[in-house]
Design a protein around this motif. Sequence first.
Motif, mmCIF file in Angstrom:
data_model
loop_
_atom_site.group_PDB
_atom_site.id
_atom_site.type_symbol
_atom_site.label_atom_id
_atom_site.label_comp_id
_atom_site.label_asym_id
_atom_site.label_seq_id
_atom_site.Cartn_x
_atom_site.Cartn_y
_atom_site.Cartn_z
ATOM 1 N N ASN A 17 0.644 -2.458 11.465
ATOM 2 C CA ASN A 17 -0.656 -3.137 11.531
ATOM 3 C C ASN A 17 -1.409 -3.098 10.204
ATOM 4 O O ASN A 17 -2.329 -3.881 9.986
ATOM 5 C CB ASN A 17 -1.544 -2.481 12.598
ATOM 6 N N THR A 18 -1.009 -2.209 9.331
ATOM 7 C CA THR A 18 -1.832 -1.895 8.173
ATOM 8 C C THR A 18 -2.003 -3.061 7.219
ATOM 9 O O THR A 18 -3.118 -3.352 6.769
ATOM 10 C CB THR A 18 -1.264 -0.670 7.427
ATOM 11 N N VAL A 19 -0.920 -3.765 6.906
ATOM 12 C CA VAL A 19 -1.028 -4.858 5.941
ATOM 13 C C VAL A 19 -1.920 -5.972 6.471
ATOM 14 O O VAL A 19 -2.738 -6.537 5.726
ATOM 15 C CB VAL A 19 0.364 -5.395 5.555
ATOM 16 N N ARG A 20 -1.819 -6.301 7.749
ATOM 17 C CA ARG A 20 -2.691 -7.364 8.268
ATOM 18 C C ARG A 20 -4.157 -6.917 8.266
ATOM 19 O O ARG A 20 -5.057 -7.720 8.031
ATOM 20 C CB ARG A 20 -2.224 -7.829 9.644
ATOM 21 N N PHE A 56 0.863 -1.177 0.000
ATOM 22 C CA PHE A 56 0.000 0.000 0.000
ATOM 23 C C PHE A 56 0.899 1.227 0.000
ATOM 24 O O PHE A 56 2.069 1.161 0.389
ATOM 25 C CB PHE A 56 -0.941 0.017 1.211
ATOM 26 N N THR A 57 0.365 2.326 -0.457
ATOM 27 C CA THR A 57 1.113 3.583 -0.462
ATOM 28 C C THR A 57 0.511 4.526 0.563
ATOM 29 O O THR A 57 -0.627 4.986 0.404
ATOM 30 C CB THR A 57 1.094 4.232 -1.855
ATOM 31 N N ASP A 58 1.263 4.759 1.614
ATOM 32 C CA ASP A 58 0.823 5.666 2.667
ATOM 33 C C ASP A 58 0.962 7.103 2.187
ATOM 34 O O ASP A 58 1.913 7.458 1.476
ATOM 35 C CB ASP A 58 1.679 5.443 3.918
ATOM 36 N N ARG A 59 0.012 7.940 2.556
ATOM 37 C CA ARG A 59 0.000 9.314 2.064
ATOM 38 C C ARG A 59 1.180 10.139 2.574
ATOM 39 O O ARG A 59 1.547 11.143 1.963
ATOM 40 C CB ARG A 59 -1.317 9.987 2.447
ATOM 41 N N LEU A 60 1.795 9.716 3.672
ATOM 42 C CA LEU A 60 2.978 10.402 4.192
ATOM 43 C C LEU A 60 4.240 9.548 4.104
ATOM 44 O O LEU A 60 5.310 10.036 3.764
ATOM 45 C CB LEU A 60 2.769 10.794 5.660
ATOM 46 N N GLN A 61 4.098 8.262 4.428
ATOM 47 C CA GLN A 61 5.261 7.405 4.606
ATOM 48 C C GLN A 61 5.681 6.653 3.346
ATOM 49 O O GLN A 61 6.676 5.941 3.354
ATOM 50 C CB GLN A 61 5.007 6.413 5.749
ATOM 51 N N GLY A 62 4.907 6.787 2.271
ATOM 52 C CA GLY A 62 5.281 6.151 1.020
ATOM 53 C C GLY A 62 4.850 4.697 0.925
ATOM 54 O O GLY A 62 3.970 4.237 1.656
ATOM 55 N N LYS A 63 5.501 3.958 0.043
ATOM 56 C CA LYS A 63 5.101 2.589 -0.244
ATOM 57 C C LYS A 63 5.625 1.628 0.816
ATOM 58 O O LYS A 63 6.791 1.683 1.200
ATOM 59 C CB LYS A 63 5.617 2.171 -1.627
ATOM 60 N N HIS A 64 4.742 0.739 1.258
ATOM 61 C CA HIS A 64 5.112 -0.299 2.221
ATOM 62 C C HIS A 64 4.577 -1.637 1.732
ATOM 63 O O HIS A 64 3.439 -1.732 1.279
ATOM 64 C CB HIS A 64 4.540 0.019 3.609
ATOM 65 N N TYR A 110 -4.637 5.372 3.803
ATOM 66 C CA TYR A 110 -3.956 5.486 5.083
ATOM 67 C C TYR A 110 -2.972 6.649 5.102
ATOM 68 O O TYR A 110 -2.315 6.948 4.097
ATOM 69 C CB TYR A 110 -3.189 4.199 5.397
ATOM 70 N N MET A 111 -2.883 7.292 6.250
ATOM 71 C CA MET A 111 -1.860 8.302 6.501
ATOM 72 C C MET A 111 -1.368 8.127 7.931
ATOM 73 O O MET A 111 -2.137 8.277 8.884
ATOM 74 C CB MET A 111 -2.405 9.720 6.286
ATOM 75 N N HIS A 112 -0.092 7.772 8.078
ATOM 76 C CA HIS A 112 0.495 7.534 9.391
ATOM 77 C C HIS A 112 1.388 8.706 9.769
ATOM 78 O O HIS A 112 2.384 9.000 9.102
ATOM 79 C CB HIS A 112 1.268 6.220 9.391
ATOM 80 N N LEU A 113 1.021 9.370 10.847
ATOM 81 C CA LEU A 113 1.656 10.611 11.265
ATOM 82 C C LEU A 113 2.960 10.355 12.012
ATOM 83 O O LEU A 113 3.080 9.360 12.738
ATOM 84 C CB LEU A 113 0.710 11.384 12.193
ATOM 85 N N PRO A 114 3.932 11.264 11.869
ATOM 86 C CA PRO A 114 5.148 11.148 12.681
ATOM 87 C C PRO A 114 4.808 11.271 14.161
ATOM 88 O O PRO A 114 3.880 11.997 14.538
ATOM 89 C CB PRO A 114 6.008 12.318 12.195
ATOM 90 N N LEU A 115 5.553 10.565 14.980
ATOM 91 C CA LEU A 115 5.247 10.473 16.404
ATOM 92 C C LEU A 115 5.904 11.593 17.205
ATOM 93 O O LEU A 115 7.047 11.986 16.945
ATOM 94 C CB LEU A 115 5.729 9.124 16.953
#
Length: 284
Positions: free
Chosen positions: A190-193, A135-143, A208-213
Motif C-alpha cells: 500500500n505504501t507507494v500508492r 522508498f526505503t523501509d527501515r526494516l524491509q529495505g528499498k521498494h 515507514y517500517m513494516h514489521l514481520p508478520l
Amino acid sequence: MGRFAPSPTGPLHFGSLITAVASYCDAKARQGKWLVRIEDTDIPRISLGSEQHILCAVEAFGFEVDSHIIFQKDRLDIYESVLTQLRKQGLVYACQCTRKILGSNHIYTGTCRHLNLPFEHQAIRIKVSDEELCFTDRLQGKHCSNLAYDLGDFVLKRRDGIINYQLAVVVDDYLQGVTHVVRGADLLDNTVRQMWLGSVLGYPVLHYMHLPLAMNSQGQKLSKQNLALALDLSQPSVLLQKALNALNQPAVDLDTPSLMLKQAISQWSVEAIPHSLMLNGHYL
C-alpha cells in the motif's frame, strides 16, 4: 509522531499487539508522541464490540496516548473535502466498472479515465503517472513500483459511498502530524500508492517500517479472517513480554505493563527486529 490505527472488524489479536508495542516503543524512544486512531470508514464491516475491545486493550496494556482517540467514521466530511479538492484539480474521475467487468485483472487499464462520467453513484479513482516511485523501509529495505504498470488508477471512494482506506489513512496521517508509520508487512504494497496520493496533495514524505508478520500453525498471518484469538486482557503483562520477545527485543522484567513498557522503551532496538516478512515460530 507515531500511531496505532486498528480497524474494528474484530477484536485485537496477538499480531495487533506486536504492531502496537513496536509503534509505541519506536515513537517514545525518539521522544515522540503516540496516537491511536480507529480506522472505521468501512462501516458495514464494523464488528459489534470491537471498538470497545480496542479501547480496553490500550488501557490494559499500559499504553499512554498523547492525544484524544479519533474515529474515522466521524471525519467523513474531511475526506469528502479532499475529494472535492482533487476533483477541482482534475486529478480524479468517476468509474462505472464493477468487479464483474474487471474480472480477475488486478491492474486497472483506465477504462473510464476519459469518459467524463458524472460522479454521483460511481467509484472515484485517482490518476497515477507512468513513473517509478521508491522508498526505503527501515526494516524491509528499498521498494519501488510504477503504479501505472503495477496497479493502475486506484479507488479513493467506492460506488457504495464508502471512503477507501488509502484516502483516509493519508489524510489523517497528515492532519495528525504523523511522521513515522510502523505497521505490518501485509501493508507494504500500500505504501507507494499512499506516497503518490500524499505527493499529489502536497503532504510531506513519511518514514515507514513494516514489521514481520506473526503466523499461525497453518502458515497464515494472524488476522480476524483467519480466526486469530482475541487478546486476553486479563494477562497483559505476559502477552506484552511475549510481544517483545517476538520483536527480538532485550528482555524486560515481568511487572505492570506500564513499567515493562518504560523498560522496553529505554532499550528499544530497531536493529534487533527480524528483517524479514514473517516471524519465526507459530502464534495464536
